[in-house]
Design a protein around this motif. Structure first.
Motif, short mmCIF file in Angstrom:
data_model
loop_
_atom_site.label_atom_id
_atom_site.label_comp_id
_atom_site.label_asym_id
_atom_site.label_seq_id
_atom_site.Cartn_x
_atom_site.Cartn_y
_atom_site.Cartn_z
N ASP A 90 0.85 -1.19 0.00
CA ASP A 90 0.00 0.00 0.00
C ASP A 90 0.88 1.24 0.00
OD1 ASP A 90 0.91 0.36 2.63
OD2 ASP A 90 -0.83 -0.68 3.48
N ALA A 91 0.26 2.40 0.17
CA ALA A 91 0.98 3.66 0.05
C ALA A 91 2.12 3.78 1.05
CB ALA A 91 0.01 4.83 0.22
N ASP A 92 2.00 3.13 2.21
CA ASP A 92 3.06 3.19 3.21
C ASP A 92 4.33 2.48 2.74
OD1 ASP A 92 1.53 4.65 4.97
OD2 ASP A 92 0.76 2.89 6.02
N ASP A 93 4.22 1.66 1.71
CA ASP A 93 5.38 0.94 1.19
C ASP A 93 6.06 1.65 0.02
OD1 ASP A 93 5.16 -1.48 2.87
OD2 ASP A 93 3.29 -1.80 1.78
N THR A 94 5.53 2.80 -0.38
CA THR A 94 6.08 3.50 -1.52
C THR A 94 7.56 3.80 -1.32
OG1 THR A 94 3.93 4.52 -1.94
CG2 THR A 94 5.82 5.53 -3.00
N TYR A 95 8.36 3.58 -2.36
CA TYR A 95 9.80 3.79 -2.40
C TYR A 95 10.60 2.78 -1.58
CZ TYR A 95 8.39 8.24 -4.45
OH TYR A 95 7.82 9.20 -5.25
N ARG A 96 9.95 1.72 -1.14
CA ARG A 96 10.70 0.65 -0.48
C ARG A 96 11.48 -0.14 -1.52
NH1 ARG A 96 9.99 -0.90 4.47
NH2 ARG A 96 7.88 -0.03 4.56
N ARG A 97 12.73 -0.42 -1.22
CA ARG A 97 13.55 -1.18 -2.17
C ARG A 97 13.23 -2.67 -2.05
NH1 ARG A 97 19.58 -0.88 -1.94
NH2 ARG A 97 19.44 -1.58 -4.11
N VAL A 98 12.96 -3.27 -3.20
CA VAL A 98 12.59 -4.69 -3.23
C VAL A 98 13.30 -5.38 -4.39
CG1 VAL A 98 10.31 -4.33 -2.17
CG2 VAL A 98 10.56 -4.22 -4.67
N THR A 99 13.33 -6.70 -4.31
CA THR A 99 13.86 -7.52 -5.39
C THR A 99 12.81 -8.55 -5.78
OG1 THR A 99 16.16 -7.25 -4.69
CG2 THR A 99 15.66 -9.17 -6.06
N ALA A 100 12.60 -8.68 -7.06
CA ALA A 100 11.64 -9.68 -7.58
C ALA A 100 12.35 -10.54 -8.62
CB ALA A 100 10.43 -8.99 -8.20
N ARG A 101 11.97 -11.82 -8.64
CA ARG A 101 12.57 -12.75 -9.59
C ARG A 101 11.49 -13.40 -10.43
NH1 ARG A 101 15.42 -12.80 -4.93
NH2 ARG A 101 17.70 -12.62 -5.10
N GLY A 102 11.81 -13.65 -11.68
CA GLY A 102 10.84 -14.29 -12.57
C GLY A 102 11.27 -14.17 -14.01
N VAL A 103 10.30 -14.31 -14.90
CA VAL A 103 10.52 -14.23 -16.34
C VAL A 103 9.63 -13.14 -16.91
CG1 VAL A 103 10.41 -15.47 -18.53
CG2 VAL A 103 11.12 -16.68 -16.45
N PHE A 104 10.20 -12.28 -17.74
CA PHE A 104 9.43 -11.21 -18.35
C PHE A 104 8.50 -11.76 -19.44
CE2 PHE A 104 12.91 -8.13 -17.09
CZ PHE A 104 12.11 -7.41 -16.21
N ARG A 105 7.25 -11.25 -19.45
CA ARG A 105 6.34 -11.51 -20.56
C ARG A 105 6.49 -10.36 -21.54
NH1 ARG A 105 1.84 -14.72 -20.29
NH2 ARG A 105 1.74 -14.11 -22.49
N ASN A 106 7.51 -10.45 -22.38
CA ASN A 106 7.80 -9.35 -23.30
C ASN A 106 6.69 -9.12 -24.32
OD1 ASN A 106 10.54 -8.71 -22.34
ND2 ASN A 106 11.04 -10.76 -23.06
#
Length: 240
Positions: A69-85
C-alpha cells in the motif's frame, strides 16, 4: 450639506460598526493562525516523510511482497521471474532524457506477477530495446498505481495509448490475470544495449510549508495591527 456629511460620518463610526469590524478581524486572525499552525504540522509530516524515504532508498532490498500500500512507496525490493515481453506496455513519459516511453513489462514469478517499469526508451528505441527471455532478478522501488491517466489525458486501453502507469487497467488490457497492486521502478542496473534506462525515479518532495506558515502568521499580525489602529481610532472618536 455639512450636517448630512457629519451625520453619515458618525453612523460609520458607530459602536455597532466597530464591533462588526472587530469580530471580522478577530475571526481572520484566528483563521490565519490556524492555517499557519497547520502548515507547521504539515512541515513536520513532510520532514518525517523525507527521512523515511531516504532511509528506504539506502536500505538493503527485501523480497517483493504480493501486496503493498501507500506506506510501502519507495521501499527497495527484489523480484525474480521471467518477463512476458509480448505483453509489455509503453507509457508516455517526459524525463531528464527527453520525451519517450516507460517500458512496463509483466514479471511472472513463482508466486505472483508484478509489473516492472524497466525504464525509459526514446521513441526511436521503442522497437529495439533489450527484451530478456531468461529468468531475471529485478531490484527497484515500489511505486503505487497511477489510475485513469495523466494531466488532461485519459488512458485509452483500446488504442493501447497510456499516459499513466495504471496497474489494474494495464493488467486487464493485456489479459494478465491477477497482478500485484503496485509496480516496481527498476534501478539503474544497465540493460544490454543501454535501453531501457532504469534508475530515473524522481524522489523529490517540495517542502515550502515553513514559508507558507510565515505568510499566514504575517497576515495574522497585519490584521492585528489593523485592529489596533481601528480600536484606537474608535476610542479617539468616542472621546471627542
Amino acid at each position: 450639506m455639512t450636517d448630512a456629511g457629519t451625520s453619515g460620518e458618525r453612523r460609520g463610526r458607530s459602536p455597532l460598526g466597530l464591533a462588526i469590524l472587530s469580530a471580522i478581524g478577530i475571526a481572520l486572525i484566528a483563521g490565519f493562525v490556524s492555517l499557519g499552525v497547520w502548515q507547521l504540522q504539515r512541515r513536520v509530516w513532510k520532514l518525517d516523510l523525507i527521512a523515511r524515504v531516504e532511509a528506504r532508498l539506502h536500505a538493503s532490498p527485501v523480497a517483493a511482497p504480493p501486496v503493498a500500500d501507500a506506506d510501502d512507496t519507495y521501499r527497495r525490493v527484489t523480484a525474480r521471474g521471467v518477463f512476458r515481453n509480448d505483453r509489455e506496455t509503453f507509457v508516455q513519459a517526459v524525463t531528464e532524457r527527453g520525451p519517450g516511453y516507460w517500458v512496463l513489462t509483466p514479471l511472472v514469478g513463482p508466486q505472483f506477477t508484478v509489473l516492472v517499469n524497466r525504464g525509459f526508451v526514446p521513441a526511436e528505441k521503442r522497437a529495439v530495446h533489450d527484451r530478456p527471455t531468461y529468468p531475471v532478478s529485478v531490484t527497484g522501488l515500489i511505486r503505487m498505481t497511477e489510475p485513469k491517466g495523466g494531466f488532461l489525458r485519459s488512458n485509452d486501453p483500446v488504442q493501447d495509448r497510456w499516459y499513466s502507469r495504471d496497474v489494474a487497467a494495464i493488467a486487464a488490457a493485456k489479459r494478465l490475470g491477477p497482478v500485484a497492486p503496485y509496480f516496481i521502478d527498476a534501478d539503474a542496473t544497465a540493460n544490454p544495449g543501454g535501453y531501457p534506462v532504469g534508475g530515473l525515479t524522481v524522489v523529490t518532495f517540495r517542502n515550502s510549508h515553513l514559508s507558507y506558515a510565515l505568510t499566514w502568521f504575517g497576515l495574522a499580525i497585519l490584521t492585528g495591527v489593523g485592529l489596533v489602529i481601528l480600536w484606537r481610532g474608535g476610542r479617539d472618536r468616542s472621546s471627542e
